[in-house]
Design an enzyme around this catalytic site. Structure first.
Site: not given
Ligand code: AMP
Ligand code: ZN
Length: 139
Positions: A99, A101
């Site tokens: 993903h 951001h």
């Molecule tokens: P990372 O730390 O770069 O792997 O980012 C993962 C992101 O996914 C974090 O910013 C979380 O807040 C987000 N996240 C986790 N679960 C969900 C969800 N169900 N819906 C939307 N965002 C999510």
């Protein structure tokens, strides 16, 4: 349900606030909302992160980023944006479906600190490092 949260979001099995969707890419609001409008852009193909990604999936994913980023910026009236990607836990990756951001920025004093310290460069060391990396890119 799979054991991947983002695959479950793609399948509509867990809720999300979608902002963009096509056959290959989905974008939705991050639940953490680091700043208002914090959005994630993901490929629909399950791939762990960019270190594992094919060129074609990367092309698909990143080709959508400018349009979605501009839309977030415009809708949120954000003067600036950080576009961030974390690969593997040491780098802060917590969800193992790739993903990107999109983090709109509204002020330099919003407590978010993404800075790179500048050191006096040793071009001898840098040159060797660059050559090692260049060899791997060619391999
Ligand atoms: P990372 O730390 O770069 O792997 O980012 C993962 C992101 O996914 C974090 O910013 C979380 O807040 C987000 N996240 C986790 N679960 C969900 C969800 N169900 N819906 C939307 N965002 C999510
Ligand atoms: Zn997945």
């Amino acid at each position: 349900m799979t054991d991947c949260i983002f695959c479950n979001i793609i399948a509509g099995e867990i809720p999300s606030c979608k902002v963009y969707e096509d056959q290959e890419v989905l974008a939705f609001l991050d639940i953490s909302q680091t700043t208002p409008g914090h959005t994630l852009v993901i490929p629909k193909e399950h791939v762990r992160n960019i270190l594992d990604m094919s060129e074609s999936t990367a092309s698909v994913l990143f080709s959508r980023v400018p349009k979605i980023a501009r839309a977030v910026q415009k809708a949120m009236d954000a003067p600036a944006m950080n576009i961030i990607n974390n690969n593997e836990p040491i780098a802060g990756q917590t969800v193992f479906h790739a993903h990107v951001h999109l983090v709109p920025r509204y002020s330099e004093n919003d407590g978010i600190n993404i800075t790179y310290s500048v050191h006096e460069p040793d071009f001898n060391i840098l040159g060797k490092m660059a050559e090692q990396i260049a060899q791997e890119v060619r391999a």
